[in-house]
Motif scaffolding. Sequence first.
Motif, PDB file in Angstrom:
ATOM      1  N   ASP A  97       0.654  -1.018   0.148  1.00 52.62           N
ATOM      2  CA  ASP A  97       0.194  -0.073  -0.108  1.00 52.62           C
ATOM      3  C   ASP A  97       0.574   1.358  -0.341  1.00 52.62           C
ATOM      4  O   ASP A  97       0.542   2.356  -0.782  1.00 52.62           O
ATOM      5  N   ALA A  98       1.885   1.811   0.296  1.00 51.38           N
ATOM      6  CA  ALA A  98       3.095   2.312   1.309  1.00 51.38           C
ATOM      7  C   ALA A  98       3.391   2.701  -1.685  1.00 51.38           C
ATOM      8  O   ALA A  98       3.159   3.912  -1.111  1.00 51.38           O
ATOM      9  N   LEU A  99       4.197   1.930  -1.549  1.00 51.08           N
ATOM     10  CA  LEU A  99       4.290   1.738  -3.086  1.00 51.08           C
ATOM     11  C   LEU A  99       3.775   2.110  -3.596  1.00 51.08           C
ATOM     12  O   LEU A  99       3.260   3.508  -4.606  1.00 51.08           O
ATOM     13  N   THR A 100       2.033   1.778  -3.848  1.00 51.64           N
ATOM     14  CA  THR A 100       1.234   2.451  -4.416  1.00 51.64           C
ATOM     15  C   THR A 100       0.732   4.092  -4.055  1.00 51.64           C
ATOM     16  O   THR A 100       0.071   4.477  -4.854  1.00 51.64           O
ATOM     17  N   SER A 101       0.628   3.631  -2.686  1.00 54.91           N
ATOM     18  CA  SER A 101       1.013   5.795  -2.458  1.00 54.91           C
ATOM     19  C   SER A 101       2.147   5.886  -3.013  1.00 54.91           C
ATOM     20  O   SER A 101       1.448   7.605  -2.337  1.00 54.91           O
ATOM     21  N   GLY A 102       3.097   5.759  -2.909  1.00 49.43           N
ATOM     22  CA  GLY A 102       3.850   6.833  -3.504  1.00 49.43           C
ATOM     23  C   GLY A 102       5.195   6.860  -2.818  1.00 49.43           C
ATOM     24  O   GLY A 102       5.658   7.871  -2.863  1.00 49.43           O
ATOM     25  N   ILE A 103       4.449   6.109  -1.799  1.00 44.81           N
ATOM     26  CA  ILE A 103       5.927   6.339  -0.615  1.00 44.81           C
ATOM     27  C   ILE A 103       7.155   5.913  -1.027  1.00 44.81           C
ATOM     28  O   ILE A 103       7.779   4.593  -1.334  1.00 44.81           O
ATOM     29  N   ASP A 104       8.666   6.707  -0.332  1.00 44.88           N
ATOM     30  CA  ASP A 104       9.538   6.254  -0.924  1.00 44.88           C
ATOM     31  C   ASP A 104      10.947   6.043  -0.296  1.00 44.88           C
ATOM     32  O   ASP A 104      11.854   5.722  -0.870  1.00 44.88           O
ATOM     33  N   GLY A 105      10.235   5.981   1.367  1.00 42.08           N
ATOM     34  CA  GLY A 105      10.890   6.193   2.639  1.00 42.08           C
ATOM     35  C   GLY A 105       9.785   5.699   3.062  1.00 42.08           C
ATOM     36  O   GLY A 105       9.409   6.510   3.868  1.00 42.08           O
ATOM     37  N   LEU A 106      10.678   5.734   4.795  1.00 44.63           N
ATOM     38  CA  LEU A 106      10.294   4.952   5.908  1.00 44.63           C
ATOM     39  C   LEU A 106      11.160   5.466   7.100  1.00 44.63           C
ATOM     40  O   LEU A 106      12.218   5.273   7.196  1.00 44.63           O
ATOM     41  N   ILE A 107      10.877   6.392   8.292  1.00 39.65           N
ATOM     42  CA  ILE A 107      11.505   6.022   9.109  1.00 39.65           C
ATOM     43  C   ILE A 107      10.397   5.901  10.767  1.00 39.65           C
ATOM     44  O   ILE A 107       9.368   6.504  10.806  1.00 39.65           O
ATOM     45  N   ILE A 108      11.142   5.179  10.862  1.00 37.56           N
ATOM     46  CA  ILE A 108      10.274   4.137  12.084  1.00 37.56           C
ATOM     47  C   ILE A 108      11.391   4.363  13.036  1.00 37.56           C
ATOM     48  O   ILE A 108      12.315   3.679  13.552  1.00 37.56           O
ATOM     49  N   VAL A 109      10.488   4.975  13.953  1.00 36.85           N
ATOM     50  CA  VAL A 109      11.795   5.687  14.871  1.00 36.85           C
ATOM     51  C   VAL A 109      11.592   4.573  16.451  1.00 36.85           C
ATOM     52  O   VAL A 109      12.263   4.462  17.171  1.00 36.85           O
ATOM     53  N   ASP A 110      10.551   3.097  16.693  1.00 37.44           N
ATOM     54  CA  ASP A 110      11.038   2.612  18.167  1.00 37.44           C
ATOM     55  C   ASP A 110      11.852   0.765  16.815  1.00 37.44           C
ATOM     56  O   ASP A 110      11.484  -0.135  17.887  1.00 37.44           O
ATOM     57  N   LEU A 111      11.939   0.865  15.576  1.00 35.06           N
ATOM     58  CA  LEU A 111      12.503  -0.045  14.935  1.00 35.06           C
ATOM     59  C   LEU A 111      13.460  -0.179  15.422  1.00 35.06           C
ATOM     60  O   LEU A 111      14.695   0.200  14.655  1.00 35.06           O
ATOM     61  N   PRO A 112      14.888  -0.986  15.961  1.00 40.41           N
ATOM     62  CA  PRO A 112      16.276  -0.665  16.667  1.00 40.41           C
ATOM     63  C   PRO A 112      16.454  -2.046  15.225  1.00 40.41           C
ATOM     64  O   PRO A 112      16.289  -2.778  14.824  1.00 40.41           O
ATOM     65  N   PRO A 113      18.140  -1.839  14.623  1.00 46.74           N
ATOM     66  CA  PRO A 113      18.781  -2.337  13.865  1.00 46.74           C
ATOM     67  C   PRO A 113      18.634  -4.075  14.027  1.00 46.74           C
ATOM     68  O   PRO A 113      18.883  -4.231  12.749  1.00 46.74           O
ATOM     69  N   GLU A 114      18.695  -4.007  15.053  1.00 50.33           N
ATOM     70  CA  GLU A 114      18.674  -5.319  15.612  1.00 50.33           C
ATOM     71  C   GLU A 114      17.336  -6.223  15.232  1.00 50.33           C
ATOM     72  O   GLU A 114      17.222  -7.277  15.118  1.00 50.33           O
ATOM     73  N   MET A 115      16.322  -4.932  14.771  1.00 49.83           N
ATOM     74  CA  MET A 115      15.378  -5.622  14.316  1.00 49.83           C
ATOM     75  C   MET A 115      14.924  -5.797  12.495  1.00 49.83           C
ATOM     76  O   MET A 115      14.288  -5.719  12.147  1.00 49.83           O
TER      77      MET A 115
END
Length: 139
Positions: free
Chosen positions: A17-35
């Motif tokens: 859905d993000a791709l369909t909506s034209g999103i090209d990047g995410l900032i997910i503040v609570d997801l550390p690199p270990e995940m």
Amino acid sequence: GYYNPIYIYGVEKFLDDALTSGIDGLIIVDLPPEMDDELCIPALKKGINFIRLATPTTDEKRLPTVLRNTSGFVYYVSMNGITGSALPDPSLISGAVKRIKDHTDLPVCVGFGVKTAEHAKIIGASADGVVVGTAIVNQ
């Protein structure tokens, strides 16, 4: 945003859905690199950038982990605390941007506490971009 609503929605459905909506990047503040396997890697496989945050407390040992799988740009959070609550110290920002750039070729954009055009100009002198959020919300 935060990962929990994406998790509930369904990662694959969200990314599609993000791709369909034209999103090209995410900032997910609570997801550390270990995940990274949860959302970062699936997003990258679909061509969606995964933008990480580095902070004043991200030390030299942690920084390579934060930058692993980061794409698009690195978001440098210019100060500790809550956005909009204070002004960042511009004298510390140029050193922080240089330190991050010593570890990556990605652009480094600086945000948190940017309240005026003059402040953005000062920060922009050493950063590749300036993130403005609170000032827009306040308007």
